[in-house]
Design a protein around this motif. Structure first.
Motif, PDB file in Angstrom:
ATOM      1  N   VAL A  63     -34.897 -25.015  20.071  1.00  0.00           N
ATOM      2  CA  VAL A  63     -35.432 -25.880  19.019  1.00  0.00           C
ATOM      3  C   VAL A  63     -36.144 -25.045  17.967  1.00  0.00           C
ATOM      4  O   VAL A  63     -36.022 -25.289  16.758  1.00  0.00           O
ATOM      5  CB  VAL A  63     -36.393 -26.934  19.623  1.00  0.00           C
ATOM      6  CG1 VAL A  63     -37.162 -27.654  18.531  1.00  0.00           C
ATOM      7  CG2 VAL A  63     -35.621 -27.937  20.457  1.00  0.00           C
ATOM      8  N   SER A  91     -39.674 -40.773   8.735  1.00  0.00           N
ATOM      9  CA  SER A  91     -38.945 -39.577   9.130  1.00  0.00           C
ATOM     10  C   SER A  91     -38.517 -38.787   7.897  1.00  0.00           C
ATOM     11  O   SER A  91     -38.024 -39.352   6.909  1.00  0.00           O
ATOM     12  CB  SER A  91     -37.710 -39.955   9.957  1.00  0.00           C
ATOM     13  OG  SER A  91     -38.080 -40.643  11.124  1.00  0.00           O
ATOM     14  N   SER A 124     -36.237 -34.319  12.636  1.00  0.00           N
ATOM     15  CA  SER A 124     -36.466 -34.200  14.075  1.00  0.00           C
ATOM     16  C   SER A 124     -35.170 -34.329  14.866  1.00  0.00           C
ATOM     17  O   SER A 124     -34.918 -33.560  15.800  1.00  0.00           O
ATOM     18  CB  SER A 124     -37.469 -35.260  14.536  1.00  0.00           C
ATOM     19  OG  SER A 124     -37.785 -35.098  15.897  1.00  0.00           O
ATOM     20  N   SER A 125     -34.325 -35.292  14.489  1.00  0.00           N
ATOM     21  CA  SER A 125     -33.053 -35.479  15.186  1.00  0.00           C
ATOM     22  C   SER A 125     -32.131 -34.286  14.973  1.00  0.00           C
ATOM     23  O   SER A 125     -31.442 -33.844  15.901  1.00  0.00           O
ATOM     24  CB  SER A 125     -32.367 -36.762  14.702  1.00  0.00           C
ATOM     25  OG  SER A 125     -33.169 -37.894  14.974  1.00  0.00           O
ATOM     26  N   CYS A 128     -32.955 -31.311  17.241  1.00  0.00           N
ATOM     27  CA  CYS A 128     -32.452 -31.483  18.607  1.00  0.00           C
ATOM     28  C   CYS A 128     -30.944 -31.289  18.674  1.00  0.00           C
ATOM     29  O   CYS A 128     -30.435 -30.621  19.580  1.00  0.00           O
ATOM     30  CB  CYS A 128     -32.829 -32.870  19.134  1.00  0.00           C
ATOM     31  SG  CYS A 128     -34.600 -33.088  19.441  1.00  0.00           S
ATOM     32  N   SER A 131     -29.853 -27.631  18.006  1.00  0.00           N
ATOM     33  CA  SER A 131     -30.318 -26.690  19.025  1.00  0.00           C
ATOM     34  C   SER A 131     -29.396 -26.618  20.231  1.00  0.00           C
ATOM     35  O   SER A 131     -29.472 -25.664  21.010  1.00  0.00           O
ATOM     36  CB  SER A 131     -31.732 -27.068  19.491  1.00  0.00           C
ATOM     37  OG  SER A 131     -31.720 -28.280  20.220  1.00  0.00           O
ATOM     38  N   ALA A 240     -42.449 -30.307  13.285  1.00  0.00           N
ATOM     39  CA  ALA A 240     -41.384 -30.997  14.012  1.00  0.00           C
ATOM     40  C   ALA A 240     -40.907 -30.148  15.191  1.00  0.00           C
ATOM     41  O   ALA A 240     -40.600 -30.680  16.272  1.00  0.00           O
ATOM     42  CB  ALA A 240     -40.219 -31.302  13.073  1.00  0.00           C
ATOM     43  N   ARG A 243     -43.502 -30.543  17.997  1.00  0.00           N
ATOM     44  CA  ARG A 243     -43.398 -31.835  18.682  1.00  0.00           C
ATOM     45  C   ARG A 243     -42.189 -31.871  19.613  1.00  0.00           C
ATOM     46  O   ARG A 243     -42.289 -32.321  20.761  1.00  0.00           O
ATOM     47  CB  ARG A 243     -43.308 -32.974  17.660  1.00  0.00           C
ATOM     48  CG  ARG A 243     -44.607 -33.260  16.913  1.00  0.00           C
ATOM     49  CD  ARG A 243     -44.497 -34.577  16.163  1.00  0.00           C
ATOM     50  NE  ARG A 243     -43.411 -34.566  15.194  1.00  0.00           N
ATOM     51  CZ  ARG A 243     -43.543 -34.157  13.938  1.00  0.00           C
ATOM     52  NH1 ARG A 243     -44.707 -33.714  13.494  1.00  0.00           N
ATOM     53  NH2 ARG A 243     -42.507 -34.194  13.110  1.00  0.00           N
ATOM     54  N   ASN A 244     -41.049 -31.417  19.129  1.00  0.00           N
ATOM     55  CA  ASN A 244     -39.842 -31.466  19.947  1.00  0.00           C
ATOM     56  C   ASN A 244     -39.948 -30.544  21.154  1.00  0.00           C
ATOM     57  O   ASN A 244     -39.500 -30.890  22.252  1.00  0.00           O
ATOM     58  CB  ASN A 244     -38.622 -31.081  19.103  1.00  0.00           C
ATOM     59  CG  ASN A 244     -38.206 -32.189  18.154  1.00  0.00           C
ATOM     60  OD1 ASN A 244     -38.857 -33.236  18.084  1.00  0.00           O
ATOM     61  ND2 ASN A 244     -37.137 -31.981  17.410  1.00  0.00           N
ATOM     62  N   ASN A 247     -42.169 -32.218  23.694  1.00  0.00           N
ATOM     63  CA  ASN A 247     -41.471 -33.308  24.380  1.00  0.00           C
ATOM     64  C   ASN A 247     -40.478 -32.771  25.410  1.00  0.00           C
ATOM     65  O   ASN A 247     -40.326 -33.351  26.497  1.00  0.00           O
ATOM     66  CB  ASN A 247     -40.745 -34.191  23.366  1.00  0.00           C
ATOM     67  CG  ASN A 247     -41.698 -34.975  22.488  1.00  0.00           C
ATOM     68  OD1 ASN A 247     -42.850 -35.221  22.860  1.00  0.00           O
ATOM     69  ND2 ASN A 247     -41.247 -35.360  21.304  1.00  0.00           N
ATOM     70  N   LEU A 248     -39.789 -31.683  25.082  1.00  0.00           N
ATOM     71  CA  LEU A 248     -38.871 -31.074  26.046  1.00  0.00           C
ATOM     72  C   LEU A 248     -39.626 -30.579  27.268  1.00  0.00           C
ATOM     73  O   LEU A 248     -39.164 -30.726  28.400  1.00  0.00           O
ATOM     74  CB  LEU A 248     -38.110 -29.924  25.384  1.00  0.00           C
ATOM     75  CG  LEU A 248     -36.986 -30.291  24.422  1.00  0.00           C
ATOM     76  CD1 LEU A 248     -36.478 -29.046  23.700  1.00  0.00           C
ATOM     77  CD2 LEU A 248     -35.844 -30.969  25.168  1.00  0.00           C
TER      78      LEU A 248
END
Length: 272
Positions: A63, A91, A124-125, A128, A131, A240, A243-244, A247-248
């Motif tokens: 990411v 977003s 953000s999408s 992900c 990546s 971003a 955050r990602n 979360n992972l």
């Protein structure tokens, strides 16, 4: 002349003097390592120099590599980050821009994935999505340009093998690490690429592994402060990424806890 986002080590030492008052990208501002993009530098910093072992979980580093690719495109003038006008949708959206050709193949893939989308992708999408598989692609690219080499060690008479990817020369990390060290100690002003790299290193929690300064406790905040003083778009991408990656990590910990709970033997119910 080097393409946008590239530089020789000699020009890097003077690049901080080419910033404008707002940290704007001057045409000659370049990152510190010859042939290495921001993504390449982050990949190398994300691994132990001696063992080649990744300092993070590979998906979290991937990411960060996706974020570095987006920042590389932005600083090269090929990407914009836009806040939607509707209040309901907070977003950030990615838009491509026309400009000079992109020399790096993975940056080309990143640009094509954004430009080829039917609608502008959310930041953000996209991080992900892009990546996925990026860790292996970034490593393969570094092998193809001679920065990494594969080392194979056999065990048990050749029955088992351990594969590692090590830097072919210390210079690939020495220059980048020195620039971050000087930045952490306040010895020189950062260029836009070094400032962005500092923000990514802090966001991914790599600071404690790099030994950049004796005052390690305040170092992440100092690096983040330097990064925040540059482009707000870079700051948005870095946030971003953070955050990602968080979360992972949370998902991985929940999965590990669930698997551990399932594997624990159940105690027999006492008979009455």
């Amino acid at each position: 002349m080097a393409p946008p986002g590239y530089a020789s080590a000699s020009t890097a030492l003077d690049s901080h003097s080419q910033l404008t008052t707002r940290g704007e990208v001057a045409p000659t501002v370049t990152p510190p390592n010859q042939k290495l993009t921001l993504r390449d530098q982050l990949f190398l910093l994300g691994h132990n120099d001696d063992s080649g072992r990744c300092r993070l979980r590979a998906p979290a580093l991937a990411v960060g590599l996706a974020g570095a690719s987006a920042i590389q495109l932005f600083l090269a003038g090929r990407l914009t980050v836009v806040q939607p006008s509707t209040a309901e949708d907070a977003s950030l959206l990615l838009y491509t821009r026309s400009g000079a050709s992109i020399a790096d193949p993975i940056s080309c893939q990143a640009f094509a994935s954004i430009a080829g989308a039917q609608t502008p992708p959310q930041l953000s999408s996209w991080l992900c999505d892009f990546s996925l598989g990026l860790y292996a692609r970034a490593r393969g690219h570094l092998v193809s340009i001679g920065v990494l080499r594969e080392s194979v060690k056999s065990h048990c008479g050749g029955v088992f093998q351990t594969r590692r990817w090590l830097a072919t020369h210390p210079r690939w990390t020495v220059v980048t690490r020195a620039r971050l060290c000087y930045l952490a100690q306040g010895r020189e002003l950062p260029d836009n690429y070094t400032a962005a790299l500092a923000g990514l290193v802090a966001a991914l929690g790599l600071v404690t592994h790099l030994y950049l300064d004796d005052d390690a406790a305040s170092l992440p905040k100092r690096l983040t402060s330097v990064a925040d003083g540059h482009h707000p778009e870079v700051r948005a991408i870095t946030s971003a990424v953070q955050r990602n990656a968080f979360n992972l990590g949370q998902s991985a910990r929940r999965l590990a806890t669930s698997v551990k709970a399932r594997n624990q033997p159940r105690l027999p119910t006492p008979s009455r």
